[in-house]
Design a protein around this motif. Structure first.
Motif, PDB file in Angstrom:
ATOM      1  N   ASN A  66      42.974  62.575  68.623  1.00  0.00           N
ATOM      2  CA  ASN A  66      43.628  63.531  69.558  1.00  0.00           C
ATOM      3  C   ASN A  66      45.083  63.200  69.676  1.00  0.00           C
ATOM      4  N   HIS A  67      45.354  65.300  69.758  1.00  0.00           N
ATOM      5  CA  HIS A  67      46.893  65.257  69.258  1.00  0.00           C
ATOM      6  C   HIS A  67      47.718  66.067  70.258  1.00  0.00           C
ATOM      7  N   GLN A  68      47.338  66.002  71.608  1.00  0.00           N
ATOM      8  CA  GLN A  68      47.097  66.920  73.315  1.00  0.00           C
ATOM      9  C   GLN A  68      47.372  65.812  73.967  1.00  0.00           C
ATOM     10  N   PRO A  69      48.284  65.737  74.365  1.00  0.00           N
ATOM     11  CA  PRO A  69      48.818  64.702  75.577  1.00  0.00           C
ATOM     12  C   PRO A  69      48.409  65.373  76.715  1.00  0.00           C
ATOM     13  N   PHE A  70      47.289  64.005  76.905  1.00  0.00           N
ATOM     14  CA  PHE A  70      46.527  64.820  78.280  1.00  0.00           C
ATOM     15  C   PHE A  70      47.304  64.022  79.019  1.00  0.00           C
ATOM     16  N   MET A  71      47.792  63.202  79.457  1.00  0.00           N
ATOM     17  CA  MET A  71      48.381  62.113  80.078  1.00  0.00           C
ATOM     18  C   MET A  71      50.040  62.160  80.273  1.00  0.00           C
ATOM     19  N   PRO A  72      50.921  62.132  81.269  1.00  0.00           N
ATOM     20  CA  PRO A  72      52.770  62.199  80.999  1.00  0.00           C
ATOM     21  C   PRO A  72      52.719  60.496  80.739  1.00  0.00           C
ATOM     22  N   GLY A  73      53.695  60.649  79.163  1.00  0.00           N
ATOM     23  CA  GLY A  73      53.885  58.862  78.840  1.00  0.00           C
ATOM     24  C   GLY A  73      52.493  58.998  77.886  1.00  0.00           C
ATOM     25  N   LEU A  74      51.701  59.593  77.683  1.00  0.00           N
ATOM     26  CA  LEU A  74      50.987  58.786  76.666  1.00  0.00           C
ATOM     27  C   LEU A  74      51.123  59.291  74.618  1.00  0.00           C
ATOM     28  N   VAL A  80      39.699  58.782  70.020  1.00  0.00           N
ATOM     29  CA  VAL A  80      38.824  58.382  71.118  1.00  0.00           C
ATOM     30  C   VAL A  80      37.606  58.040  69.923  1.00  0.00           C
ATOM     31  N   VAL A  81      36.720  57.857  71.146  1.00  0.00           N
ATOM     32  CA  VAL A  81      35.859  56.763  70.175  1.00  0.00           C
ATOM     33  C   VAL A  81      34.469  57.615  71.400  1.00  0.00           C
ATOM     34  N   MET A  82      33.520  57.768  71.421  1.00  0.00           N
ATOM     35  CA  MET A  82      32.383  57.894  71.852  1.00  0.00           C
ATOM     36  C   MET A  82      30.858  56.529  71.757  1.00  0.00           C
ATOM     37  N   VAL A  83      30.640  55.937  71.979  1.00  0.00           N
ATOM     38  CA  VAL A  83      30.064  54.975  71.631  1.00  0.00           C
ATOM     39  C   VAL A  83      28.917  54.972  72.363  1.00  0.00           C
ATOM     40  N   ARG A  84      27.851  54.973  72.058  1.00  0.00           N
ATOM     41  CA  ARG A  84      26.456  54.333  72.807  1.00  0.00           C
ATOM     42  C   ARG A  84      26.130  52.819  73.011  1.00  0.00           C
ATOM     43  N   LEU A  85      26.027  52.810  74.638  1.00  0.00           N
ATOM     44  CA  LEU A  85      25.854  51.297  75.054  1.00  0.00           C
ATOM     45  C   LEU A  85      24.996  50.809  74.616  1.00  0.00           C
ATOM     46  N   ALA A  86      24.920  49.356  74.190  1.00  0.00           N
ATOM     47  CA  ALA A  86      23.608  48.471  73.778  1.00  0.00           C
ATOM     48  C   ALA A  86      22.453  48.353  74.596  1.00  0.00           C
ATOM     49  N   ALA A  87      23.408  48.550  76.340  1.00  0.00           N
ATOM     50  CA  ALA A  87      22.425  47.697  77.322  1.00  0.00           C
ATOM     51  C   ALA A  87      21.833  49.430  77.837  1.00  0.00           C
ATOM     52  N   TRP A  94      32.913  56.905  76.326  1.00  0.00           N
ATOM     53  CA  TRP A  94      34.129  56.879  75.821  1.00  0.00           C
ATOM     54  C   TRP A  94      35.088  56.245  76.283  1.00  0.00           C
ATOM     55  N   GLY A  95      35.859  56.411  75.070  1.00  0.00           N
ATOM     56  CA  GLY A  95      37.016  55.464  75.698  1.00  0.00           C
ATOM     57  C   GLY A  95      38.345  55.605  74.008  1.00  0.00           C
ATOM     58  N   ASN A  96      39.457  55.226  74.667  1.00  0.00           N
ATOM     59  CA  ASN A  96      40.573  54.845  73.443  1.00  0.00           C
ATOM     60  C   ASN A  96      40.456  54.237  72.038  1.00  0.00           C
ATOM     61  N   TRP A  97      40.086  53.895  71.232  1.00  0.00           N
ATOM     62  CA  TRP A  97      40.554  53.083  70.213  1.00  0.00           C
ATOM     63  C   TRP A  97      41.587  51.946  70.291  1.00  0.00           C
ATOM     64  N   HIS A  98      40.803  50.589  70.348  1.00  0.00           N
ATOM     65  CA  HIS A  98      41.911  49.979  70.353  1.00  0.00           C
ATOM     66  C   HIS A  98      41.610  48.979  68.579  1.00  0.00           C
ATOM     67  N   GLY A  99      41.258  49.743  67.977  1.00  0.00           N
ATOM     68  CA  GLY A  99      41.101  48.251  66.213  1.00  0.00           C
ATOM     69  C   GLY A  99      42.486  48.740  65.275  1.00  0.00           C
ATOM     70  N   ASP A 100      42.601  48.057  64.536  1.00  0.00           N
ATOM     71  CA  ASP A 100      42.841  48.344  63.453  1.00  0.00           C
ATOM     72  C   ASP A 100      42.745  49.601  62.449  1.00  0.00           C
ATOM     73  N   GLY A 101      43.077  50.479  61.874  1.00  0.00           N
ATOM     74  CA  GLY A 101      42.294  51.696  61.092  1.00  0.00           C
ATOM     75  C   GLY A 101      41.851  52.511  61.827  1.00  0.00           C
ATOM     76  N   GLU A 102      41.057  53.127  61.360  1.00  0.00           N
ATOM     77  CA  GLU A 102      39.957  55.045  61.903  1.00  0.00           C
ATOM     78  C   GLU A 102      38.582  53.513  62.182  1.00  0.00           C
ATOM     79  N   PRO A 103      37.509  54.297  63.460  1.00  0.00           N
ATOM     80  CA  PRO A 103      36.355  53.805  63.563  1.00  0.00           C
ATOM     81  C   PRO A 103      35.131  54.259  62.611  1.00  0.00           C
ATOM     82  N   GLN A 104      34.392  53.454  62.182  1.00  0.00           N
ATOM     83  CA  GLN A 104      33.592  53.791  61.204  1.00  0.00           C
ATOM     84  C   GLN A 104      31.838  54.281  62.809  1.00  0.00           C
ATOM     85  N   ALA A 105      31.590  55.322  62.236  1.00  0.00           N
ATOM     86  CA  ALA A 105      30.100  55.430  62.747  1.00  0.00           C
ATOM     87  C   ALA A 105      28.547  54.714  62.556  1.00  0.00           C
TER      88      ALA A 105
END
Length: 130
Positions: A66-74, A80-87, A94-105
């Protein structure tokens, strides 16, 4: 800061997230798990349900930079990742990525709770570290 849109169905979920607990609804009649929260079971249409804490893990379905700042200070860019919940296999989060490098499908991930201002806690995702 923008706050999440908390409604009648999601208020209890946000309270649990503030305590760093990931929970889904479980139908009292048929046992179907569901997320996000809603008043009726999609399988049997009952209104009887309870919250159930689950392991906050899933798999990456997709992601964007994402290159668009949707919230001030961000700062940008951010991932942003889309995650299929195991449960709840039919549910996506959805949520921000907190890993090193790019996520992988298909990558296994776990929730990380980010406490931000005014008592708001967000669910973000990082590589699974079990």
């Amino acid at each position: 800061m923008m706050r999440p849109n908390v409604d009648r169905d999601s208020a209890a979920w946000w309270e649990r997230v503030a305590g760093h607990e990931f929970a889904v609804q479980r139908c009292d009649r048929c046992g179907t798990r569901r997320w996000p929260a809603r008043a009726f079971c999609p399988a049997c249409r009952t209104e009887a349900w309870a919250w159930e804490a689950v392991e906050p893990i899933g798999t990456v379905v997709s992601w964007i930079v994402n290159h668009q700042p949707f919230m001030p200070g961000l700062g940008t860019p951010y991932v942003v990742v889309m995650v299929r919940l195991a449960a709840v296999p039919g549910a996506l989060a959805w949520g921000n990525w907190h890993g090193d490098g790019e996520p992988q499908a298909g990558q296994l991930v776990e929730a990380v709770y980010t406490d931000v201002e005014n008592g708001v806690t967000l669910v973000n995702w990082r590589p699974y570290t079990a």
